[in-house]
Design a protein around this motif. Structure first.
Motif, short mmCIF file in Angstrom:
data_model
loop_
_atom_site.label_atom_id
_atom_site.label_comp_id
_atom_site.label_asym_id
_atom_site.label_seq_id
_atom_site.Cartn_x
_atom_site.Cartn_y
_atom_site.Cartn_z
N ALA A 14 -67.48 -53.77 34.37
CA ALA A 14 -67.18 -52.59 33.55
C ALA A 14 -67.04 -51.35 34.43
N LEU A 15 -67.93 -51.24 35.40
CA LEU A 15 -67.86 -50.11 36.33
C LEU A 15 -66.57 -50.15 37.15
N ARG A 16 -66.15 -51.36 37.53
CA ARG A 16 -64.92 -51.49 38.30
C ARG A 16 -63.70 -51.10 37.46
N ARG A 17 -63.70 -51.52 36.18
CA ARG A 17 -62.59 -51.14 35.30
C ARG A 17 -62.51 -49.63 35.15
N THR A 18 -63.67 -48.99 35.02
CA THR A 18 -63.69 -47.53 34.91
C THR A 18 -63.12 -46.88 36.17
N ALA A 19 -63.53 -47.40 37.32
CA ALA A 19 -63.02 -46.86 38.57
C ALA A 19 -61.51 -47.05 38.69
N GLU A 20 -61.01 -48.24 38.24
CA GLU A 20 -59.57 -48.49 38.29
C GLU A 20 -58.82 -47.53 37.38
N GLU A 21 -59.36 -47.32 36.18
CA GLU A 21 -58.70 -46.42 35.23
C GLU A 21 -58.65 -45.00 35.78
N LEU A 31 -49.15 -25.37 40.11
CA LEU A 31 -50.50 -24.95 40.48
C LEU A 31 -51.52 -25.51 39.52
N ARG A 32 -51.20 -25.42 38.22
CA ARG A 32 -52.14 -25.93 37.21
C ARG A 32 -52.26 -27.46 37.30
N LEU A 33 -51.12 -28.12 37.52
CA LEU A 33 -51.14 -29.57 37.65
C LEU A 33 -51.91 -30.00 38.89
N ARG A 34 -51.77 -29.24 39.98
CA ARG A 34 -52.49 -29.56 41.20
C ARG A 34 -54.00 -29.44 40.99
N GLU A 35 -54.44 -28.40 40.29
CA GLU A 35 -55.86 -28.24 39.99
C GLU A 35 -56.37 -29.41 39.15
N HIS A 36 -55.55 -29.82 38.15
CA HIS A 36 -55.94 -30.94 37.31
C HIS A 36 -56.01 -32.23 38.12
N ALA A 37 -55.02 -32.44 39.00
CA ALA A 37 -55.00 -33.65 39.82
C ALA A 37 -56.21 -33.71 40.74
N GLY A 53 -58.77 -44.15 38.87
CA GLY A 53 -57.85 -44.14 40.00
C GLY A 53 -56.41 -44.03 39.54
N GLU A 54 -56.06 -44.77 38.46
CA GLU A 54 -54.70 -44.69 37.93
C GLU A 54 -54.40 -43.30 37.37
N ILE A 55 -55.37 -42.73 36.68
CA ILE A 55 -55.18 -41.37 36.13
C ILE A 55 -54.95 -40.38 37.27
N ALA A 56 -55.73 -40.50 38.32
CA ALA A 56 -55.58 -39.59 39.45
C ALA A 56 -54.21 -39.75 40.11
N GLU A 73 -61.43 -36.12 42.18
CA GLU A 73 -62.88 -36.05 42.35
C GLU A 73 -63.58 -37.06 41.42
N ASN A 74 -63.08 -37.16 40.18
CA ASN A 74 -63.67 -38.13 39.24
C ASN A 74 -63.48 -39.56 39.75
N ALA A 75 -62.28 -39.85 40.26
CA ALA A 75 -62.00 -41.19 40.76
C ALA A 75 -62.87 -41.51 41.97
N GLN A 76 -63.03 -40.55 42.85
CA GLN A 76 -63.86 -40.78 44.03
C GLN A 76 -65.33 -40.97 43.64
N ALA A 77 -65.77 -40.22 42.65
CA ALA A 77 -67.15 -40.40 42.19
C ALA A 77 -67.34 -41.80 41.61
N ALA A 78 -66.35 -42.28 40.84
CA ALA A 78 -66.43 -43.64 40.29
C ALA A 78 -66.42 -44.67 41.40
#
Length: 513
Positions: A140-147, A226-232, A149-152, A237-242
């Motif tokens: 489950a943790l791996r699936r979260t990390a994959e998701e 600029l806004r998209l870059r901030e969001h990305a 990562g894809e979002i990022a 950061e979320n993907a790296q934390a996962a």
């Protein structure tokens, strides 16, 4: 044919030994040449004394003989001391070379131990990776990390598209000087500052270029990336934390299976290698200074030796000796002929020695420059951890044709090092059947079969892989021999002693090898 990291470093080390060996041989030849030249001058002085006894009045002979004998005696005594100094310098270089060889052997031994521990840790990681495939929490943790990562990655792609639109669609605006004049002035915003007259004419310009309609569109083109870059970046950061949570889970599993002692030992061995590398640098700099001291002796730059040989040469260039020789050539006898022939032969030998000496000095300068450049390349090679057994190079000509080109001066040190960097890659290992990772593997984690690695590995500054680069885990230690960032063709090897510290961007030493 692929070239492995340890083999590559061994080839560079062999080239280094060849350069040092030739440097030592030339220095010895130069030292012997200086001594031979001094002895030739001594024999020439004796020949002039013999000629004086034949041609000059006995009352004049003592003065000439005294000046020659005095200079000759000083030269002979100095030559003895010079020979001892040369022998001492050669002995110092041999001792330093032996110390360096011992350190290189220590390093090779440590690298062998490191490889064994890495292989053991790799096997343990593969076992635990397979076991984790049956752990629902881990999956489950791996699936979260994959998701995540894809979002990022999707966020990055959208950002890049918006940045492309900004460059392409914004060009007509930037090419309009009137529009850009108003834009830069902040016209239509609270930052606009102008007097009434300027405002009047700016208003006319704004109506002319339809500025009030165009400005919001151009502002959006600039603002959206600029806004998209901030969001990305937030998604990254979320993907790296996962990924970090996933990595921690894997590390814990490996630790519970006995991996921690292996990791600790790997860290200790890496520290030992760092210490040995620092010792090698110190020895190389001391040897560099010793080689320079021998070169100074070999080229006759020792003050006492230089003074003595100069005085003898000046004594042989006296006008009365020139007159004596000229007179002997005009009034030739069998005895004159023999002595004159011997003087001519001595001077011919001296000219030959001088010519060879100049060539050898030029050669020695090229060798010294090449050696220092190769020391810089070796330093960067080890700093980047390219000598790791899991490191490989696609071009085997790096230790063949390209190495020869570099040694001959055909390519610069910076260019040669760039070939190494572009050819380098990391081997992919681990359990290929166990898909334990959160995303596709990057060059930063070669053992991973799609996910973050639990092994000590260089950071992702080597490039390659996806547009997203995961941060290396701190659990299994870092690199050795300094930071692992790309040098960009420059060299950061520290230099101590008389050579100073060198941090620069390459070399342009020419000449043949």
């Amino acid at each position: 044919m692929t070239l492995r990291g340890p083999e590559a470093l061994a080839s560079l080390e062999e080239a280094m030994r060849d350069i040092r060996r030739e440097e030592d041989e030339i220095s010895k030849r130069l030292a012997r040449s200086s001594e031979r030249i001094a002895k030739i001058k001594e024999s020439e002085a004796e020949l002039f004394r013999q000629l004086a006894r034949l041609k000059l009045d006995p009352s004049v002979q003592p003065e000439l003989d005294g000046s020659l004998s005095s200079a000759e005696l000083r030269a002979r005594e100095t030559l003895k001391g010079h020979a001892k100094n040369v022998e001492k310098a050669e002995r110092a270089i041999a001792e330093l070379e032996a110390e360096r060889t011992s350190l290189v052997e220590q390093r090779n031994s440590a690298l062998t131990r490191l490889t064994e521990r890495q292989e053991a840790l790799k096997a343990l990681d593969s076992q635990q990776s397979a076991r984790l495939q049956a752990d629902p929490e881990y999956l489950a943790l791996r699936r979260t990390a994959e998701e995540m990562g894809e979002i990022a990655e999707q966020s990055i792609r959208k950002t890049e598209m918006a940045e492309t639109d900004r460059e392409q669609k914004g060009k007509p605006y930037r090419d309009d000087p009137l529009f850009m004049y108003l834009w830069d002035a902040g016209y239509g915003t609270s930052s606009y500052r102008a007097n009434n007259l300027v405002r009047f004419f700016d208003g006319m310009v704004a109506r002319l270029v339809d500025y009030h309609k165009a400005r919001p569109n151009y502002a959006m083109l600039n603002e959206l990336p600029l806004r998209l870059r901030e969001h990305a970046e937030r998604q990254e950061e979320n993907a790296q934390a996962a990924e970090a949570r996933l990595e921690t889970w894997r590390e814990t599993a490996v630790d519970e299976a006995g991996g921690k002692p292996l990791r600790d030992e790997i860290t200790r061995i890496q520290a030992d290698i760092e210490q040995v590398d620092a010792g090698i640098v110190t020895i190389e700099d001391r040897r560099d200074a010793a080689a320079q001291a021998l070169q100074d002796l070999a080229e006759g730059r020792d003050p006492a030796f230089h003074t003595a040989t100069t005085e003898l040469a000046a004594a042989l260039e006296r006008e009365d000796l020139k007159t004596l020789l000229a007179e002997a050539r005009r009034t030739r006898t069998s005895q004159d002929d023999t002595i004159i022939a011997q003087i001519d032969e001595a001077r011919a030998r001296m000219r030959e020695e001088d010519g060879e000496t100049r060539e050898q000095r030029d050669r020695l300068k090229i060798l010294a420059a090449r050696r220092r450049e190769l020391e810089d390349i070796q330093w960067e090679f080890k700093k980047q951890r390219f000598d790791d057994p899991r490191s490989s190079f696609r071009e085997d000509k790096l230790v063949g044709d390209l190495l020869n080109d570099f040694l001959r001066g055909g390519i610069s040190a910076a260019s040669y090092w760039d070939h190494w960097r572009r050819s380098q890659d990391w081997a992919v290992g681990g359990s290929q059947s166990a898909n334990t990772g959160s995303r596709r593997p990057s060059k930063a984690s070669p053992w991973a079969d799609g996910g973050a690695s639990t092994f000590p590995w260089p950071d992702s500054s080597f490039g390659g892989g996806s547009s997203r680069k995961s941060k290396p885990s701190g659990g299994f230690g870092g690199g050795w021999g300094g930071s692992s960032g790309n040098s960009g063709g420059g060299f950061s090897r520290p230099r101590t002693g008389s050579s100073g510290t060198r941090k620069h961007t390459g070399f342009k030493t020419g000449g043949g090898f």
